[in-house]
Each structure stands twice: as C-alpha cells, then as structure tokens.
Scaffold this active site. Structure first.
Site, PDB file in Angstrom:
ATOM      1  CE  LYS A  84      19.677 -10.516 -13.688  1.00 43.57           C
ATOM      2  NZ  LYS A  84      19.043 -11.812 -13.736  1.00 43.57           N
TER       3      LYS A  84
ATOM      4  CD  GLU B 244      10.738  -9.463 -15.547  1.00 38.96           C
ATOM      5  OE1 GLU B 244      11.653  -8.806 -15.018  1.00 38.96           O
ATOM      6  OE2 GLU B 244      10.226 -10.441 -15.008  1.00 38.96           O
TER       7      GLU B 244
ATOM      8  CG  HIS C 275      -3.864  16.962  -4.996  1.00 38.40           C
ATOM      9  ND1 HIS C 275      -4.539  18.117  -4.666  1.00 38.40           N
ATOM     10  CD2 HIS C 275      -4.720  15.942  -4.724  1.00 38.40           C
ATOM     11  CE1 HIS C 275      -5.734  17.810  -4.210  1.00 38.40           C
ATOM     12  NE2 HIS C 275      -5.871  16.484  -4.234  1.00 38.40           N
TER      13      HIS C 275
HETATM   14  O1  PA5 Z   1       9.923 -12.544 -13.213  1.00 43.02           O
HETATM   15  C1  PA5 Z   1      11.089 -12.863 -13.199  1.00 43.02           C
HETATM   16  O2  PA5 Z   1      11.481 -13.910 -13.731  1.00 43.02           O
HETATM   17  C2  PA5 Z   1      12.134 -12.021 -12.499  1.00 43.02           C
HETATM   18  O3  PA5 Z   1      11.606 -10.835 -12.029  1.00 43.02           O
HETATM   19  C3  PA5 Z   1      12.712 -12.787 -11.339  1.00 43.02           C
HETATM   20  O4  PA5 Z   1      11.694 -13.136 -10.458  1.00 43.02           O
HETATM   21  C4  PA5 Z   1      13.796 -11.979 -10.607  1.00 43.02           C
HETATM   22  O5  PA5 Z   1      14.783 -11.589 -11.504  1.00 43.02           O
HETATM   23  C5  PA5 Z   1      14.405 -12.787  -9.481  1.00 43.02           C
HETATM   24  O6  PA5 Z   1      14.941 -13.966  -9.974  1.00 43.02           O
HETATM   25  P1  PA5 Z   1      15.316 -15.172  -9.041  1.00 43.02           P
HETATM   26  O7  PA5 Z   1      14.099 -15.668  -8.396  1.00 43.02           O
HETATM   27  O8  PA5 Z   1      15.939 -16.168  -9.953  1.00 43.02           O
HETATM   28  O9  PA5 Z   1      16.310 -14.637  -8.026  1.00 43.02           O
END
Ligand code: PA5
Length: 447
Positions: A424, A289, A310
C-alpha cells in the site's frame, strides 16, 4: 457427528499419532488463551464467542434490512475486499446454483461483488450491466479507507444517484464499517445511510459471522440462523472444556503443526466440488494472513479436483515432497443423476452405467488419496454430509478456531497483518497520495 468428521489417519506414515498428541497440552493451553484473551492479539478475539453471543435483536435487524432491500431491487452490489468480501463470496458460491446467471431471477436479488480488484474492465462491465436496472449497494470496509472498495463505491454510488436521484439512492445504500472511525463511517453519517457496525474486536478475516458476511447472505435469501447455528455447534465442540482428543480444531491445529515441523511447509486444500472453490479462497486468506509472519508459517494453497488432477496432480504426486493435503469431502447431495447405459458402448463406459456421478467422484477421491499418500503426501480429510448453511457454519468456525490455535503454536500473533501495508505504501507513493511525498520521492529514484 454425522454431518462433520475429521480424519487424520492418513498422515501416520509421516507423523505418528503420538507426535500429534505430543502437542495436546500446548494446544489446550493455546485454546484456553484464545478464550481467556491472554495471548497475543487479544484485542481481536471477538470472533471466539460470536456464534453464541450474537443477539436475536441483531439477527432480526439484519434480516429486516435484507428483506427491505430485497423488495426494492433486483441486484445488490456488495463492495469490499479481503475479509470484507471473501466470507460472503464463498458462502454464496457454495450455496447458489452453478448456472444462476442463466436462470430466471427468483424472489431474491442477485448479489454481485465489486471493490475486490482494481480492474477497469470489470467495473466498466458491471456498470454497463447495472445501467437502467434496479440495484442497491452494500459497502463494507472496517477501516473505511481501503482504496479498492472506495474506488468502486464512488463510481457505483454516482451511477445509482444518476439513475434514481440522490434521495432515493440513500435508501438503497447500506454501509458496514467501524462504529466511529474512517472515511466510510463519516460518509455514511453525513449521507444518512443505514449502517451496521463491524465490532472492534473482530478482524476482517474473522468477520464472516458479523454483518459483513451475514447481511449479503440474508439478502441472497439464505438462512443466517442456520449458518450461525452451525458455527455455534462448532463453538461448543471446540471449547476449552472439551478434551484434546475430542476437539477437532485442536487436533487439526496440532496435526498441521507436527507436519510443518517435519518439513511439510505447504498445505493444499483440495475439494472435489466446484462450489467450494471460493471456500478455499476464504481459507487461504484466513491461514495465509494469520500465519505468514516472522519468516514462518505454512503456505496455504488450493486445488479443485478432479479438474486439477489433470494439471496440478502431476506435481502433487511426484514433485518436491514439502506438501500435505487437506481434503474437504462432501458425501451427499439431494441432486442425483445416474450414468445411463448404452447399447453400443462405443465410449466403453458401461462398466460404470447406473452409478451415480457422485459415486464415481468419490472413487476418484479415494483413489487420489491413496495415490498421494503412496507418493509421500500426508492426507487430512474433513467430511461434511451436505453443502448447506449449517455445515458451512460448522466449517467456518472450525477453521477459525484451528487457525487461532495454530498461530499460537507457531508463536506468532495470528490476528494482525503488518505485511499487507508494504504494497500500500508503494502504491500510494506511486499515485502521489497527499501525505506520502517523502515515499514518492524515494520510490521515483528506484524506477
Ligand atoms: O483480514 C483483513 O483484515 C483484511 O483482509 C481486510 O479485511 C481487508 O484488507 C479489507 O479491509 P477493510 O475492511 O478495512 O477495507
């Protein structure tokens, strides 16, 4: 340092030490910009000095909340996804007994997770498990509007209220969210839940050292102080005052970058320990990310050896040569067992009789590393001497710091995630969420 070591000597068939060190100045510059908050995404750099800045008051209030909840319930469901889930999940997987489910419950509640998927069967089974049981909920969402945890929370909150009544349920629900914004903050304020704040400047995947990770860890009975101490030690080992050659995070970042520029576009995080499988999941989120942007970035993958030798071992040995491997090696354990000798030796194992299983595992690791290097896979090795709270703190901060430097070396912003919005929007359009009417109309034409 006895309990943490980075070894890049097995990359030199592919990238020389000089090539890695040619990035030293740039890496040091990027490290300083993390600390001075002068780089891209500088609003999200709260994690950089979190270990040294976390106050005694905050630690105590997390411990107090964890103890109070632990005294009231047998199960705690931690609801969250992505960065609001993976930190606590990896830590508890690493620290818990492999057969926790079959053991009698100890002093602390069992921590379960929800909201990390939209799988109906999972929530049905969880709900059935919790029926009639004493349970509490820790609901975590920074934005306070993420669909997956919101769905799980609505269902489990209803169940808890039905089981214990609305007033008592309020005492068993803790919210971790933004100080002011989002549906969860509003709900927590209206219902009067105890809550913790996720700092504005700590993004989800960098939030394990905030209440997001610390509260579930404390609830399960582990020392958040030791975890923070480990991270704090790594904070000092990777500060801008430390030279490049002494700074493991800067060296790891520069090494990955040098390999990437040589066409090694996939990094496989390998471990030889089943308890570290979720550490890889946390790491994949952190790097994927953070770095996968603007059509750039190393693809983070993971394997669990020896099991995956394996299966994936074939590809790693002989498939396309665009991979490098980073091995997390655990060199010690307090749990020991030797392979017994056998008078008949029908299974022909007597040649390793009286050796510890971990010794055999370490030879598998060494043999695999040599084979993979021979097969064209550069190898980075990160060694810890035990799986414990302190060392997990070292690892967490090491990977976070290296990720920040790596992202800046790639010239991208490692602290945003614009790409996660695309799915989303489509999902909301397909579910006909109010406010998405235009997208719904558009998407229907494509079906
Ligand atoms: O690293 C990030 O920003 C994302 O993975 C969020 O943690 C994830 O989308 C969850 O978001 P939130 O804490 O707003 O529900």
């Amino acid at each position: 340092m006895k309990n943490f070591r980075l070894d890049i000597s097995k990359i030199h068939n592919f990238v020389s030490k000089e090539e890695v060190f040619s990035f030293s100045e740039e890496a040091q510059k990027q490290l300083s910009s993390l600390h001075n908050k002068t780089g891209e995404g500088s609003d999200f750099l709260g994690w950089v000095d979190l270990p040294s800045q976390i106050s005694e008051n905050e630690i105590q209030s997390i411990e107090k909340c964890a103890n109070e909840l632990a005294n009231k319930v047998d199960f705690v469901v931690v609801i969250g996804i992505g960065g609001s889930y993976l930190g606590a999940k990896f830590f508890l997987e690493a620290m818990s007994s492999s057969f926790e489910w079959l053991e009698n419950k100890g002093k602390y509640p069992r921590v379960l997770f929800a909201g990390q998927n939209l799988v109906e069967e999972y929530i049905v089974e969880l709900s059935a498990l919790l029926k009639g049981k004493k349970f509490g909920i820790v609901v975590i969402s920074k934005s306070g509007t993420t669909t997956e945890p919101a769905v799980a929370f609505r269902i489990l909150k209803n169940q808890l209220e039905e089981q214990v009544g609305k007033d008592q349920a309020k005492e068993l629900i803790i919210a971790i969210t933004d100080a002011k914004k989002g549906a969860l903050r509003k709900l927590a304020n209206i219902e009067g839940y105890q809550s913790f704040v996720i700092p504005d400047d700590a993004g989800g995947r960098y939030s394990v050292l905030t209440p997001v990770g610390l509260l579930p860890i404390a609830i399960a009975g582990y020392s958040i102080r030791e975890f923070i101490n480990g991270a704090k030690k790594m904070e000092s080992l990777t500060s801008p005052e430390v030279s490049f050659e002494e700074n493991p995070a800067a060296i790891y970042a520069a090494t990955r970058h040098a390999l990437y520029l040589k066409g090694k576009k996939i990094e496989i995080l390998a471990n030889y320990h089943d308890k570290l499988v979720y550490l890889s999941e946390w790491w994949k989120q952190l790097y994927g990310e953070s770095e996968g942007k603007e059509n750039k970035g190393i693809f983070p993958a993971s394997v669990y050896f020896t099991a995956d030798l394996h299966s994936m071992g074939q590809y790693i040995q002989e498939g396309e040569r665009h991979i490098f491997e980073t091995v997390i090696s655990v060199t010690g354990s307090d749990k020991t067992m030797k392979i017994p000798s056998d008078i008949d030796n029908l299974d022909q194992l007597n040649y390793i009789a009286n050796k510890r299983i971990s010794e055999v595992n370490s030879k598998a690791e060494l043999g695999t590393m040599l084979a993979h290097v021979d097969g064209g896979v550069p190898n980075i090795r990160i060694e810890i001497d035990r799986i414990n709270e302190y060392n997990l703190g070292l690892l967490v901060y090491f990977f976070e710091k290296a990720c920040g430097i790596s992202g800046y070396l790639l010239n991208i912003n490692p602290f945003n995630q614009p790409g996660v919005e695309a799915y989303k929007t489509n999902m909301f359009a397909l579910l006909e969420k109010p406010g998405f009417e235009k997208e719904t109309e558009e998407i229907k034409k494509r079906l």
